[in-house]
Write a protein that holds these residues in place. Structure first.
Motif, PDB file in Angstrom:
ATOM      1  N   LYS A 177       0.843  -1.204   0.000  1.00  0.00           N
ATOM      2  CA  LYS A 177       0.000   0.000   0.000  1.00  0.00           C
ATOM      3  C   LYS A 177       0.873   1.247   0.000  1.00  0.00           C
ATOM      4  CE  LYS A 177      -3.610  -2.650   0.950  1.00  0.00           C
ATOM      5  NZ  LYS A 177      -4.548  -3.003  -0.123  1.00  0.00           N
ATOM      6  N   ALA A 178       0.434   2.241  -0.733  1.00  0.00           N
ATOM      7  CA  ALA A 178       1.142   3.527  -0.708  1.00  0.00           C
ATOM      8  C   ALA A 178       0.797   4.250   0.589  1.00  0.00           C
ATOM      9  CB  ALA A 178       0.718   4.380  -1.899  1.00  0.00           C
ATOM     10  N   GLU A 197      -2.600  -3.162  -7.791  1.00  0.00           N
ATOM     11  CA  GLU A 197      -3.898  -3.576  -7.265  1.00  0.00           C
ATOM     12  C   GLU A 197      -4.951  -3.646  -8.367  1.00  0.00           C
ATOM     13  OE1 GLU A 197      -5.061  -1.935  -3.345  1.00  0.00           O
ATOM     14  OE2 GLU A 197      -6.914  -1.362  -4.367  1.00  0.00           O
ATOM     15  N   SER A 251      -5.704   8.002  -7.465  1.00  0.00           N
ATOM     16  CA  SER A 251      -4.577   7.309  -6.821  1.00  0.00           C
ATOM     17  C   SER A 251      -3.419   8.262  -6.518  1.00  0.00           C
ATOM     18  CB  SER A 251      -4.075   6.160  -7.701  1.00  0.00           C
ATOM     19  OG  SER A 251      -3.290   6.663  -8.772  1.00  0.00           O
TER      20      SER A 251
END
Lengths: 803, 291, 158
Positions: free
Chosen positions: C57-58, C118, C130
């Protein structure tokens, strides 16, 4: 009757428009509009211009891109040295007053603190400033703003720097802070510098405005204003200083290393060649890294400790003390004939330059010179006053006052179009600058004026994207509007010399070392210089290695500001390359037995234009050079052809060339929540020649979004001289979902000036979107907003006032 | 950042032991999106930091006993992607969608947001509309209270949590087909925006599609989100029809005027609230299939 | 203050370091591990320049204490490319002209990487969403969005 008639045919008390029209060249040189293509899956480095260039006009990969995408690029904050200290600055917490008592002893006594310095430790000049040296490097006694630097600390760790800063004791004798220009102008207000708070005043005039207004059928008079803005470059100011072979070497995030070098040397009373300023990768500038930031403080700490030292400002500190965009108020009176011909403009503007001059003199001069907009106006009277206050220092910010005045000159054009019932583009075309137009300064435009083409290209694109049937709001509670804004922008410093230089050496293997002073802050000047150099030499882009912004090695580059580097450093590069090429031409001429002027140098080959079979390769040429013992060296410089402006009426030649642009903004206002959403922006720019179309587009797109921020989001909130919104959480710049679909279009106009006819786009990119946003809001909701930014709260207030 | 000792327990029990032991000078960190800024800027100087982000037992979303249970360690990203939430708890889904940024949503937790109880926070306005209950636990035991009671400042906290307590869970009455919920927020941009103004509602309808019960909350107009009995009362009995609901919007403006009459922001909020409220009403009608 | 032992996987390499607990993951990566592609722009989680990928995950590394990242897998920009090949995103950022000053670039690429890992076929709106936690002052986002679209298409061999 007639005052300072620059052109008797054009500026008489009774205006004969036909005379004026006859003087305007109606057939500008051939130009071509180039619409950038969608990025294909496999990017084509295709020829987008119909000019015969082999490197120019190509979307070559940026020189710095590879290192940046793999994370290897070193910004100053990323650097480390053995035995390195960290530096910090103790700053004033009041906007105005005197230091009553200062005690650094406790801070200095903390183990691990290397030194605590005050102004007494400065061996040379304790003054800095790009134009007027009115800012102390460390305050001696008088405090003029919140954030004034008072002491410096160097310590072994960042934590110890904090501890030492907290241990410094100070008592102030606070005085009244001058927080408005109205108060600044009053006789009894405290004086920030010298005897008056009037920083500068200007008066530009030509023709006879009063008489001309009497000839007008329509007069539009309005007041506009623009708030303080913050650059918000993503990298906070940072630098590292160390001695390298006895030379004080400073790596710094900067837009102007050569200026930095002089300021540091003067402070230390050492010669300029004992200081080497090397531009570290710079994470954006937009004008905010033109002033001295950490340079002098680092230099002084390094001088006293002899150790490497690094300073990285925290975001809040960076925002607090770096310069801001001048807040300005502009009163415009514009008069025109029924057919839309503009006859006169009377303009008065004021600005707050804050505690120090910084680029204030450049901003006021440029704002005045550009105040009429890109339109022929025969009778003009423009006055301007900028004042010192105890507010944050205003300085350079992308456009130097032109974004502010564009709100006004475009607001007036749109108001005039409404008043006259004219199409706003037709009105502009009628009055547009063309080759032959005489400016209020008396300068005649002689080439490279592509304004009308930007208007026409914008109209064409607008008609293609929107039509009366499909142009509808996306929801019943939304109103949609199209707005237009235009601008012109003089390339380089206003009426002042601002040369730049370049060195070129073609090596034996046909690779090239190009050395330019020009600081690349991400806009891509390094790539542009390489393209220009390769084109001139007839080599490939990949053959050119560029060393830039390194004051021991590269010549003066001047500031990366005023959209000047492509034009000035680019021309210097071309000149340097040409000098090297002259030697190459002589040798090739002897070898091929062809007169030098008939030789074509292109894509690593040399041939006779009249007999292409008489040819040689570049490696052959370099072998021949080596055989006869010649070096291909070039030195070039360029200073734009301008004159100083008359102190009486500002007549003269402020700039050699001007860029032009038109933007169309399509936006929606939610009339229930008052949210504004910009959906599409067309932004058309006359850049002369696009050296790298993809990078021109990138400039335009970045400018569009910054322009949207300017018009609809951004506002520095001041309370008693203190900026309340210092970070991204409350100084709102647009994020990705706030950005519209952008259509950047390039117009190329022909001219002799500049490298291959290239002008500049860095600041123009920002400007036209701003007034276009204001116009679009007005067209959407039917309310005129003259004060920018237009925030949700303003729209809510005004719509409900009307209701 | 000042020095501290760091604990990262793996069970709630362990965490409660540590809390009770060091309660005078311990800061609890979950997502960290608020606390680390405070620590970094020196606003908080605890001797101990207790990381509860590793307590997997507090990361859950489930329905049981007529309630929806949201574990305190549930992140906004989890809420955003949870099918139960997106299907049946649209106001929570919307809140999670527009909160912060993708990065912040991955870190920020429901527990942290509720305990921080920021004026500009996203979740309190929504949970108040849902009639949420918070579950608090300490070595001394477990207690529950309504979020309304919880949202009252106590000492250094902006809520009723005690020094040795952890917020374990937020629970709300389970959705049913008679409930419709909505949340609308105004921020200064589309992401990375704290709440300038927000409103939420939970409507319960009767068989004739009239409003049987209403909970209406307003965010960022007072220290904590507030309910508006006045608006709720006006809504009850109304037909679920925009024409009939629209006159109620004026009451929103009156509520804002009463709450923040002297604030400069009232200029916007008294007008903008009608737009947000209308948006909520439209969402509600849509959920009922009445548009 | 007791130091803590940090075990984690960084760019595919297991690391084990003792460090002070009052450090953010950002400080640990930059100072202790020398991974300076991770940038500090605001220190409050707003600018996204310090974005890293943590367990896929960012996240903003300025809002994580290093102790909270024990046992995780972290990817920084330095870990994206192989020996002789760039990640499609890195190549696309070059090709599309998405790099200007470069300070937001590491965070942008990593936010996009987390997205594409993802959702391999995001549309323009999903792409914008995003990267909505990564501020850029140079590009106006347009070429960044184009670069991500380009990388998406190349990954799908379109």
């Amino acid at each position: 009757m007639k005052k300072n008639v620059r052109n008797p045919e054009q500026t008489t008390a009774t205006i004969d428009t036909s005379v004026r029209d006859s003087k305007v060249v109606t057939q500008p040189p051939q130009r071509k509009t180039v619409e950038p293509q969608e990025v294909p899956a496999q990017p084509q480095k295709s020829e987008t211009l119909d000019r015969d260039f082999s490197v120019l006009g190509k979307n070559v990969n940026k020189k710095d891109a590879y290192e940046k995408v793999i994370g290897k690029t070193q910004f100053a904050g990323d650097m480390k040295r053995p035995n390195m200290l960290y530096g910090g600055v103790f700053r004033s917490k009041i906007p105005a007053g005197f230091i009553d008592h200062l005690d650094i002893s406790k801070a200095a006594a903390i183990p691990g603190v290397a030194c605590v310095l005050t102004y007494k430790d400065i061996p040379g000049l304790n003054q800095t400033g790009i134009i007027i040296k009115d800012e102390p490097i460390l305050v001696e006694n008088k405090i003029r703003r919140i954030g004034d630097a008072i002491c410096l600390v160097a310590a072994e760790t960042e934590e110890l720097v904090e501890e030492a800063l907290n241990a410094i004791e100070i008592e102030y004798d606070e005085i009244e802070a001058v927080l408005t220009i109205d108060r600044a102008a009053e006789a009894d207000s405290p004086k920030i510098h010298g005897e008056t708070n009037l920083h500068q005043s200007k008066h530009l005039f030509c023709g006879d405005v009063d008489a001309a207004f009497e000839q007008c059928d329509v007069i539009v008079e309005k007041t506009y204003s623009s708030g303080m803005k913050s650059h918000m470059f993503i990298e906070p100011d940072a630098g590292l200083a160390e001695y390298v072979n006895g030379i004080l070497t400073i790596y710094v995030s900067t837009q102007n290393p050569h200026f930095d070098r002089g300021e540091v040397a003067n402070m230390l009373a050492i010669s300029h060649n004992k200081v080497n300023v090397i531009q570290a990768a710079t994470g954006g500038g937009f004008g905010g890294k033109l002033d001295i930031g950490v340079q002098c403080h680092l230099g002084l700490l390094c001088y006293h400790t002899g150790r490497p030292i690094k300073m990285v400002r925290k975001r809040e500190e960076s925002t607090m003390v770096s310069s801001k965009r001048h807040p300005m108020t502009m009163h415009y009176k514009t008069g025109a004939k029924k057919d839309g011909t503009i006859l006169a403009m009377k303009i008065h503007m004021t600005g707050d330059t804050g505690a120090y001059a910084s680029y204030g003199p450049a901003v006021i001069t440029r704002a005045v010179v550009h105040a009429t907009g890109p339109y022929y106006v025969p009778n003009v009277d423009i006055t301007a006053e900028f004042y010192y206050t105890n507010n944050p220092m205003s300085g350079a910010f992308r456009g130097f006052g032109v974004p502010q005045i564009s709100i006004a000159h475009e607001g007036q054009m749109n108001a005039l179009a409404r008043e006259l019932g004219m199409d706003p583009i037709d009105l502009r075309i009628k009055n547009a600058h063309r080759v032959g137009t005489i400016l209020p300064t008396g300068q005649e435009l002689t080439e490279s004026v592509g304004f009308v083409e930007t208007l026409e290209a914008a109209r064409e694109k607008m008609n293609e994207l929107f039509n009366d049937e499909t142009y509808q709001p996306s929801a019943p509670n939304k109103k949609r509007g199209l707005g237009i804004g235009c601008m012109w922008y003089g390339i380089g410093n206003t009426g002042l010399p601002n040369p730049a230089g370049a060195f070129v050496e073609v090596l034996g293997d046909c690779s090239v070392n190009l050395l330019v002073g020009c600081a690349d802050i991400g806009q891509g000047s390094t790539t542009v210089m390489a393209q220009i150099c390769a084109e001139e030499l007839g080599l490939n882009y990949e053959d050119i290695n560029v060393t830039y912004a390194h004051t021991m090695v590269t010549p003066e580059g001047g500031a990366t500001s005023a959209s000047r580097q492509t034009f000035i450093s680019g021309k210097a590069t071309q000149n340097a390359a040409y000098m090297a090429k002259q030697t190459l031409m002589e040798v090739a001429s002897d070898y091929l037995k062809v007169p030098a002027e008939r030789l074509i140098f292109r894509e690593r080959k040399i041939w006779d234009r009249e007999d292409p079979d008489t040819k040689m390769t570049y490696p052959m040429l370099m072998m021949e050079m080596r055989r006869i013992g010649k070096l291909a060296l070039g030195v070039g410089s360029y200073n734009p052809k301008t004159t100083y402006l008359s102190p009486k009426d500002m007549s003269g030649i402020p700039f050699e060339v001007y860029s032009y642009a038109t933007a169309i903004v399509d936006l929606e206002v939610n009339v229930e929540t008052y949210e504004t959403e910009v959906k599409n922006v067309i932004s058309v720019h006359d850049v002369g020649t696009a050296v790298n179309p993809q990078m021109v587009e990138a400039q335009i797109e970045g400018g569009v979004v910054m322009g949207i921020g300017f018009a609809l989001f951004e506002d520095v909130i001041l309370t008693r001289g203190r900026i309340k919104n210092l970070n991204f959480s409350d100084y709102i710049i647009p994020a990705a979902m706030d950005a519209p679909k952008i259509y950047p279009l390039i117009v190329e106009s022909e001219g002799e000036a500049g490298p291959f006819g290239a002008k500049g786009v860095g600041e123009p990119a920002l400007i036209p979107t701003i007034p276009a946003c204001a116009d679009a809001v007005e067209n959407a909701v039917g309310i005129h907003f003259g004060n920018l930014p237009i925030l949700y709260i303003d729209i809510a207030r005004e719509m409900n006032r009307k209701r | 950042m000042r020095a501290f000792n760091f604990f990262s327990p793996e069970t709630v029990e362990e965490a409660l032991d540590l809390l009770s032991q060091h309660q005078d000078s311990i800061a609890v960190i979950a997502g960290g999106t608020d606390l680390i800024i405070d620590l970094n800027e020196g606003g908080k100087k605890p001797d101990y930091v207790l990381d509860i982000s590793q307590l997997k037992e507090l990361d859950y979303i489930s329905e049981s006993d007529g309630m929806l249970h949201i574990g305190a360690n549930t992140t906004f990203a989890t809420l955003e992607k949870n099918e139960l939430i997106s299907e049946y708890y649209p106001a929570i889904a919307k809140m999670a969608d527009y909160m912060g940024s993708p990065q912040i949503r991955e870190l920020g937790t429901v527990g942290g947001n509720v305990v921080s109880a920021s004026v500009a926070g996203d979740s309190p306005t929504v949970f108040l509309a849902y009639d949420a209950t918070v579950v608090l636990q300490s070595k001394r035991g477990t207690r529950e209270m309504s979020i309304e009671e919880f949202n009252v400042n106590r000492g250094k906290f902006r809520c009723q949590i005690e020094d040795d307590e952890l917020l374990i869970e937020v629970k709300i009455p389970q959705a049913n087909s008679n409930f419709a919920t909505a949340y609308r927020k105004f921020g200064k941009r589309k992401s990375l925006a704290i709440v300038v103004l927000a409103t939420a509602m939970r409507i319960e309808r009767d068989r004739d599609n009239r409003i049987k019960d209403a909970r209406v909350t307003l965010g960022a107009v007072s220290l904590h989100p507030m309910r508006s009995p006045k608006i709720e009362k006006a809504l009850i009995g109304k037909k679920l029809d925009m024409e009939e609901l629209e006159p109620v919007l004026q009451l929103y403006t009156e509520e804002i005027d009463a709450a923040i009459a002297s604030r400069p922001s009232v200029v916007y909020k008294r007008e903008g609230i009608r737009g947000l409220a209308k948006g909520c009403m439209m969402d509600v009608l849509e959920q009922y299939g009445l548009v | 203050m007791q130091n803590i032992l940090v075990n984690m996987t960084v760019n595919g390499e297991p690391i084990s370091r003792e460090t002070a607990p009052n450090r953010r993951l950002l400080d640990f990566l930059r100072e202790d591990l020398g991974l300076t592609s991770v940038k500090e722009g605001c220190s409050v989680g707003e600018c996204g320049a310090c974005t890293v990928i943590l367990n896929g995950k960012a996240v903003t590394s300025c809002l994580i204490l290093v102790g909270q990242a024990i046992g995780t897998e972290v990817v920084t920009l330095e870990g994206l490319h192989g020996e002789d090949e760039l990640d499609p995103l890195q190549q696309a950022f070059i090709d599309a002209g998405a790099v200007q000053c470069g300070f937001c670039t590491p965070g942008m690429i990593l936010a996009a990487k987390a997205l594409l890992d993802e959702n391999e076929e995001p549309d323009r709106e999903q792409i914008k969403r995003s990267i909505s936690g990564n501020l850029c002052r140079c590009t106006g986002y347009e070429k960044i969005i184009e670069a991500i679209e380009l990388a998406r298409d190349r990954r799908l061999n379109k």
